[in-house]
Structures are given as C-alpha cells and as structure tokens.
Design an enzyme around this catalytic site. Structure first.
Site, PDB file in Angstrom:
ATOM      1  N   GLU A 143      72.152  35.726  27.542  1.00  0.00           N
ATOM      2  CA  GLU A 143      71.946  34.117  28.500  1.00  0.00           C
ATOM      3  C   GLU A 143      72.478  34.829  30.550  1.00  0.00           C
ATOM      4  O   GLU A 143      73.889  34.133  30.183  1.00  0.00           O
ATOM      5  CB  GLU A 143      72.419  32.754  28.114  1.00  0.00           C
ATOM      6  CG  GLU A 143      71.257  33.027  26.970  1.00  0.00           C
ATOM      7  CD  GLU A 143      72.094  31.437  26.413  1.00  0.00           C
ATOM      8  OE1 GLU A 143      72.849  30.575  26.793  1.00  0.00           O
ATOM      9  OE2 GLU A 143      71.400  30.815  25.859  1.00  0.00           O
ATOM     10  N   GLU A 250      65.460  32.131  21.366  1.00  0.00           N
ATOM     11  CA  GLU A 250      66.225  31.057  20.601  1.00  0.00           C
ATOM     12  C   GLU A 250      65.494  29.266  21.240  1.00  0.00           C
ATOM     13  O   GLU A 250      64.986  29.727  22.834  1.00  0.00           O
ATOM     14  CB  GLU A 250      67.410  30.907  21.806  1.00  0.00           C
ATOM     15  CG  GLU A 250      68.336  31.777  21.399  1.00  0.00           C
ATOM     16  CD  GLU A 250      70.262  32.128  22.041  1.00  0.00           C
ATOM     17  OE1 GLU A 250      70.506  31.174  21.870  1.00  0.00           O
ATOM     18  OE2 GLU A 250      70.980  32.590  22.350  1.00  0.00           O
TER      19      GLU A 250
END
Length: 337
Positions: A143, A250
């Site tokens: 991320e 995710e």
C-alpha cells in the site's frame, strides 16, 4: 514468517496451507519484510536475523508442498514491521538530511538500503528465491502512499526510477523475471486522493505486470452504497486503459465494525468474487481475489477483525470455496487452451 520462525509453531503454517489447498485456494500473499523493532528479519541495513529467514524459507516450502503460489511483499508503507519510516530513520541516523517518510522514494541512501534488501531476499537462504517457481510475484511495497504530493508523482518516481526498474536493477537481481511477476502493491485509489496515488498512471509503468486493488468499503467508501460499482470501474479501467490483469489483493469486512454480521461479510465477499468471476468468465482482466486475512487457531496475536479462520465460520468458508472452484474451472480451461 514470524510464526514459522518458531519451530514449535510451524504446524500452524502447515495447517493454513493445507486448509487453503483443500478449499481450492491457489495464491497467498505474505510479508518478506520485518525491519527493526522486536524480532525483525532485518536488524539494520544489510544485517539479518537467520532465524526469521528460516521461517520465511519454511513458509515457501510449505506453499510449494500444497501447490500454493506466493506473492512476497518487500516493504511496508506503514510503521508496522518497520516500513518506510524505519528505512528513513536508518538513513537519518547515518547523517542524511531527511524531511519526511516520503524521502524513502527519493533519497539515494534509503534506496540503497532497499535495493540491498531485495538482493538479500533473493540470495541468502536455501533455494535461491530468484530460482524458486513457488514465488509468483514480487510486491514493491504494501500500500504505497506519498502523502506529501497530492499529484501521485512521488509514487510514480518510485516505480520507474527510484527502484531503477527500467534500468534493470530488479531484472538483474531476479534473472527469472519471466517467471516472477512484479506488482506495485497499490490499493487502487485514483488521482488526487488522500493516498496520493493513481490507479491508472501508477500501473501503466511497463515493468509492472499486473494491477492490484485493496477493497475495504467499510473504511474508504462509507458514503458510497453501491460497492460493486467501484469494483466494476477498476475492472473496466484495467481492461480498457491499463490493459493488464487485475488482482484484488486484499478485501474484507471487519468484525470490529459497528453493525457487523457474518451475513454482511459473506455478502461483500460474494460481491467481489462475483465481479471477478464475471470478468474472468468473459475473458476479461480480473485474475482473482485474495481476502484479508487467513489465520488458524492459535494465531490470536494477528487477529485484526478481518481474519477468517476456516473452523469458525462455515457459511463464509462455503462462499470462498464455491467461488474458488468456479474460478479454478476457468483457469484450467485456459490452461488447456
């Protein structure tokens, strides 16, 4: 890796992969980093904990045993397990003039530390990772966000030049790059978001092999009722603009959220899986989905509300298994072709 570094707990890793394979799962994503702090993989730049490396080796060997491919993430955006903050602190302690954590993306000393980590991950233990077909892909960062630059250009610099990908650094380290893919670890935000990344431009870098999305509508899309619409837009943009496969790397719903129910979690999982299946069935770019996160009994320290333990929720397991079987049929069909 952390659990597997303790030989008395390795049965938990075996149980996780065994359960994943039984329910039709074929890809797992896990950390190949832990920088500084308690029981790290990397104590300090270029100094490693052999016990933790042995844990990572065991994870890879068990994945191989149960036919699971791996995505290994190389560093964290966040402070958990060290992350970019630890890297810039290491450089600051060596006298570098560091202004913010975003200097991870541009400071040559910090980037040198990171490049050395990539080399270490590829070469220190057991079967050399660059030669291991169990590893499907490398993830540059979990991320990544460049919070000091609203345009997303800082992250753009990370990809082509900050890591010297276009100049061949990672290609030289991993000579089996045709077997090991590369992805950036992006969440899927569009330009001018608070994350300072852009799903389209950041994934258009030629050396990035597939795009990723992390989907948590209960956190990030609280004002948007049609969750599937966001999924559709990413699939459409990956198909028509980026023109690369798309992995939902995710997604999940947390049991800690107000109003949580197993039914709502299952409904969301089914929404994501259905969009992926719809694309894949028609030859589209959606390549699969990895829910966050799979645990087994006795891994309570890692519970964050999103965990799925197969023995605790038969209805959720049914959703996962059904969709995995449907996607595997498509995968096998294309393999035969």
């Amino acid at each position: 890796m952390y659990v597997a570094s303790d030989s008395f707990q390795r049965n938990k890793i075996t149980s996780a992969f065994q359960g994943a394979a039984y329910h039709g799962l074929t890809i797992a994503r896990t950390w190949a980093f832990s920088d500084g702090g308690y029981s790290p993989l990397q104590y300090s730049p270029c100094f490693y904990n052999e016990k933790m490396f042995q844990g990572l080796d065991f994870v890879i060997s068990e994945a191989r045993k149960y036919g699971i491919k791996l995505i290994l993430s190389l560093v964290n955006n966040y402070e958990a397990f060290g992350g970019k903050k630890q890297y810039v602190n290491w450089a600051r302690n060596q006298g570098q003039n560091i202004f913010s954590d975003d200097d991870f993306f541009t400071n040559s000393v910090v980037q040198g530390f990171y490049k050395n980590h990539i080399k270490a991950i590829n070469s220190i233990t057991g079967l050399v990772y660059k030669d291991d077909p169990t590893i499907m892909a490398w993830e540059l960062m979990n991320e990544p966000r460049g919070t000091s630059d609203a345009s997303g250009r800082t992250i753009q610099r990370l990809l082509p030049s900050g890591l010297d990908i276009r100049n061949g650094f990672l290609l030289k380290v991993d000579k089996t790059i045709n077997n090991h893919l590369l992805e950036a670890g992006l969440e899927g935000f569009y330009g001018q978001s608070n994350a300072r990344t852009d799903f389209i431009t950041n994934n258009q870098i030629p050396d990035v092999d597939f795009a990723t999305v992390h989907s948590y509508p209960d956190q990030w899309l609280t004002s948007q009722s049609d969750e599937s619409q966001t999924l559709k837009s990413h699939i459409e943009d990956a198909q028509n603009i980026i023109q690369k496969p798309l992995l939902f790397a995710e997604f999940g719903k947390s049991s800690k959220d107000p109003g949580f129910s197993t039914y709502k979690r299952n409904e969301f999982l089914n929404t994501v899986y259905s969009e992926i299946y719809s694309s894949a069935r028609n030859g589209g770019v959606a390549a699969g989905g990895l829910f966050w996160q799979l645990l087994v009994e006795g891994m309570n320290n890692f519970r964050d509300g999103y965990e799925i333990v197969f023995s605790e929720s038969t209805s959720t397991v049914s959703v996962i298994t059904e969709q995995s079987q449907k996607l595997n049929k498509i995968r096998k069909m294309y393999t035969r072709l």
